[in-house]
Design an enzyme around this catalytic site. Structure first.
Site, PDB file in Angstrom:
ATOM      1  N   VAL A  62       0.838  -1.184   0.000  1.00 14.80           N
ATOM      2  CA  VAL A  62       0.000   0.000   0.000  1.00 14.80           C
ATOM      3  C   VAL A  62       0.880   1.242   0.000  1.00 14.80           C
ATOM      4  O   VAL A  62       1.921   1.278   0.650  1.00 14.80           O
ATOM      5  CB  VAL A  62      -0.941   0.009   1.219  1.00 14.80           C
ATOM      6  CG1 VAL A  62      -0.169   0.090   2.527  1.00 14.80           C
ATOM      7  CG2 VAL A  62      -1.936   1.149   1.139  1.00 14.80           C
ATOM      8  N   GLN A  94      -2.643  -7.184  -8.324  1.00 15.35           N
ATOM      9  CA  GLN A  94      -3.183  -7.980  -7.218  1.00 15.35           C
ATOM     10  C   GLN A  94      -4.621  -7.585  -6.882  1.00 15.35           C
ATOM     11  O   GLN A  94      -4.926  -6.402  -6.683  1.00 15.35           O
ATOM     12  CB  GLN A  94      -2.318  -7.867  -5.970  1.00 15.35           C
ATOM     13  CG  GLN A  94      -2.747  -8.898  -4.915  1.00 15.35           C
ATOM     14  CD  GLN A  94      -1.919  -8.870  -3.654  1.00 15.35           C
ATOM     15  OE1 GLN A  94      -1.965  -7.895  -2.914  1.00 15.35           O
ATOM     16  NE2 GLN A  94      -1.173  -9.938  -3.381  1.00 15.35           N
ATOM     17  N   CYS A 118      -3.620 -10.840   3.597  1.00 13.40           N
ATOM     18  CA  CYS A 118      -3.831  -9.658   4.424  1.00 13.40           C
ATOM     19  C   CYS A 118      -4.620 -10.020   5.679  1.00 13.40           C
ATOM     20  O   CYS A 118      -5.746 -10.501   5.587  1.00 13.40           O
ATOM     21  CB  CYS A 118      -4.567  -8.584   3.639  1.00 13.40           C
ATOM     22  SG  CYS A 118      -4.904  -7.096   4.614  1.00 13.40           S
ATOM     23  N   LYS A 154      -1.070 -15.290  -3.371  1.00 12.54           N
ATOM     24  CA  LYS A 154      -0.165 -15.019  -2.246  1.00 12.54           C
ATOM     25  C   LYS A 154      -0.878 -15.398  -0.960  1.00 12.54           C
ATOM     26  O   LYS A 154      -1.970 -14.890  -0.675  1.00 12.54           O
ATOM     27  CB  LYS A 154       0.228 -13.543  -2.228  1.00 12.54           C
ATOM     28  CG  LYS A 154       1.305 -13.161  -1.213  1.00 12.54           C
ATOM     29  CD  LYS A 154       1.777 -11.726  -1.459  1.00 12.54           C
ATOM     30  CE  LYS A 154       2.955 -11.361  -0.566  1.00 12.54           C
ATOM     31  NZ  LYS A 154       2.524 -11.099   0.822  1.00 12.54           N
ATOM     32  N   GLY A 163       9.232 -12.563   3.015  1.00  8.57           N
ATOM     33  CA  GLY A 163       9.435 -12.387   4.446  1.00  8.57           C
ATOM     34  C   GLY A 163      10.891 -12.260   4.823  1.00  8.57           C
ATOM     35  O   GLY A 163      11.665 -13.221   4.697  1.00  8.57           O
ATOM     36  N   ASP A 164      11.300 -11.052   5.241  1.00  9.36           N
ATOM     37  CA  ASP A 164      12.618 -10.798   5.827  1.00  9.36           C
ATOM     38  C   ASP A 164      13.796 -10.905   4.864  1.00  9.36           C
ATOM     39  O   ASP A 164      14.917 -11.170   5.306  1.00  9.36           O
ATOM     40  CB  ASP A 164      12.863 -11.732   7.015  1.00  9.36           C
ATOM     41  CG  ASP A 164      11.956 -11.411   8.197  1.00  9.36           C
ATOM     42  OD1 ASP A 164      11.271 -10.383   8.144  1.00  9.36           O
ATOM     43  OD2 ASP A 164      11.928 -12.202   9.165  1.00  9.36           O
ATOM     44  N   ALA A 188       9.620  -6.863   0.361  1.00  9.63           N
ATOM     45  CA  ALA A 188       8.647  -5.842   0.735  1.00  9.63           C
ATOM     46  C   ALA A 188       9.320  -4.702   1.488  1.00  9.63           C
ATOM     47  O   ALA A 188       9.675  -3.678   0.907  1.00  9.63           O
ATOM     48  CB  ALA A 188       7.528  -6.462   1.567  1.00  9.63           C
ATOM     49  N   ARG A 189       9.545  -4.883   2.788  1.00 11.94           N
ATOM     50  CA  ARG A 189      10.036  -3.793   3.633  1.00 11.94           C
ATOM     51  C   ARG A 189      11.361  -3.205   3.142  1.00 11.94           C
ATOM     52  O   ARG A 189      11.539  -1.984   3.103  1.00 11.94           O
ATOM     53  CB  ARG A 189      10.198  -4.285   5.077  1.00 11.94           C
ATOM     54  CG  ARG A 189      10.738  -3.243   6.049  1.00 11.94           C
ATOM     55  CD  ARG A 189       9.771  -2.129   6.289  1.00 11.94           C
ATOM     56  NE  ARG A 189       8.613  -2.558   7.042  1.00 11.94           N
ATOM     57  CZ  ARG A 189       7.609  -1.756   7.384  1.00 11.94           C
ATOM     58  NH1 ARG A 189       7.639  -0.492   7.021  1.00 11.94           N
ATOM     59  NH2 ARG A 189       6.572  -2.215   8.054  1.00 11.94           N
TER      60      ARG A 189
END
Length: 450
Positions: A39, A105, A134, A175, A240-241, A263-264
């Site tokens: 987002v 998505q 989500c 996902k 993830g990570d 992602a992050r």
């Protein structure tokens, strides 16, 4: 505030010519490093920069099915930007240059609505992905997102409907998150693979886990082996990570995943897909991003948010300089307030041209992460059976895990996608999987409420 350019309902005559690429297949989801759906942070300028710096494929932010159904498709004749506009909001924006690499998505809990939404945007994307990860109430209360994990009949019916309705050149993927039980996760995965998807992304956290919890990447290898054993060539993507291109090698080594989704780390630095990501972001990336965003008529508020997320190493800059610039950003109310950061030179068209040239000269789908010891050997049926039998009672994530399976400290994933879009500029049952037992899989054990 910027004035909105007049829009055309027809394709831009100034769209750059590009070499024709074959449509996506399952193979395109292998040996890659992908930009995750996020987002706000997954805005068009961010996706373009990620592609320029090595992202193999990019996911747009989740869009709820109903939100896109009545949107009007408009093309900016000056930039070629394609906007799907609601009454007062830009629901989704893209550009033809990213189409060969763009996965759209969908958030949905209805097969018919999901198909309608996919058909609405299919001319501008290369793949459709169903969000089943989500965990936020705005999504789960309507039966979407992670709620689908405990309703596999509905989840699979949506995937089947999408696959049947979409032309072959549009891939269908999904996902998910891990279920608490590895056995239930495998049963769900088996049903998903049987729907005809090209790729399965697994966010290696359960529905109840949050960003501060280390991803359970050690659980993924058995899932990858199980999918390989089904012999359908479906790609399994780890999420993830992962910290970037170089760290993706560690993740793939530990998990056996075909690809990795970031992602992050990409939210902090969208150039992390390069083996040598940018440093001194406030000095180097900020001006480039500002120029590009203004050229593409990216909403100021969204641009400001993305800039504020960028964080990286300092080589030539002092932290005090970066702090000064961040204070200036926090007070800025429009692009013009940051004119001195770009030396009063809004050369966004040049920045965009450089991105186009980079993408065309080094197609992102050719940027592959090939592991030195990589040998994808599908499991034989006897091996698959042994795998399933060995799963019961496995202490996933228990103390004593191999050192290589430890997630870096302080890593997080971004908040799951939200439904709000920016305004336009102006505007304990443990049966074996059915492929082994020969009977239909049982519905997975429901995940406790958040």
């Amino acid at each position: 505030m910027m004035t909105r350019r007049s829009l055309s309902a027809s394709p831009s005559p100034r769209s750059p010519k590009r070499p024709k690429l074959e449509h996506l297949t399952s193979e395109d989801f292998k040996n890659g490093v992908f930009l995750a759906p996020m987002v706000r942070s997954g805005a068009l300028p961010t996706r373009l920069i990620a592609l320029q710096h090595g992202a193999t494929l990019v996911w747009g932010p989740e869009i709820v099915d109903k939100a896109i159904l009545h949107a009007k498709r408009e093309v900016d004749p000056s930039t070629g930007v394609i906007s799907y506009n609601g009454v007062s909001r830009a629901i989704f924006a893209t550009h033809p240059i990213e189409k060969p690499y763009l996965i759209y998505q969908i958030g949905s809990a209805d097969p018919e609505l999901a198909v309608q939404a996919a058909k609405t945007v299919m001319q501008d994307i290369s793949g459709i992905d169903l969000n089943c990860g989500c965990p936020k109430p705005f999504s789960t209360h309507a039966g979407m997102g992670a709620a689908l994990l405990t309703n596999p009949d509905l989840l699979c019916s949506i995937l089947k409907a999408l696959r049947e309705a979409m032309p072959l050149e549009i891939t269908v993927s999904v996902k998910i998150r891990l279920l608490p039980s590895q056995e239930d996760t495998l049963k769900l995965v088996e049903r998903i693979i049987d729907t005809g998807v090209s790729a399965l992304t697994v966010h290696c956290r359960t529905r109840n886990m949050r960003d501060r919890d280390a991803a359970l990447i050690e659980r993924l290898r058995e899932i990858v082996d199980f999918v390989n054993g089904m012999g359908k060539g479906v790609a399994v993507v780890e999420n993830g990570d992962c910290q970037g291109w170089e760290d993706a090698k560690r993740v793939r080594e530990v998990t056996g995943a075909h690809s990795v989704m970031i992602a992050r780390a990409a939210e902090s630095n969208p150039t992390c897909f390069s083996p040598t990501p940018m440093v001194d972001l406030e000095k180097i990336l900020w001006p480039k991003y500002l120029r590009l965003a203004k050229h593409l008529d990216n909403w100021w508020g969204l641009t400001k948010f993305c800039l504020a997320q960028f964080k990286g190493s300092y080589v030539t800059m002092k932290k005090s300089e970066a702090t000064q610039l961040r204070n200036k950003l926090s007070q800025a109310k429009n692009f013009e307030d940051l004119s001195d950061l770009v030396d009063n030179s809004w050369t966004g068209e040049e920045v965009f041209r450089e991105i186009v040239q980079s993408i065309e000269s080094r197609p992102p789908r050719e940027h592959r992460l090939i592991m030195p010891s990589q040998k994808a050997v599908p499991l034989e049926s006897d091996d698959a059976a042994s795998l399933a039998k060995s799963i019961c009672g496995s202490p996933y994530g228990s103390p004593g895990s191999e050192p290589g399976m430890i997630t870096p400290i302080g890593t997080e994933n971004p908040e799951p996608p939200g439904s709000g879009a920016p305004l336009l500029p102006d505007e304990q049952r443990r049966p074996l999987p059915s492929m082994i037992t020969g009977h239909n899989a049982v519905t997975p054990t429901p995940t406790p409420s958040c």
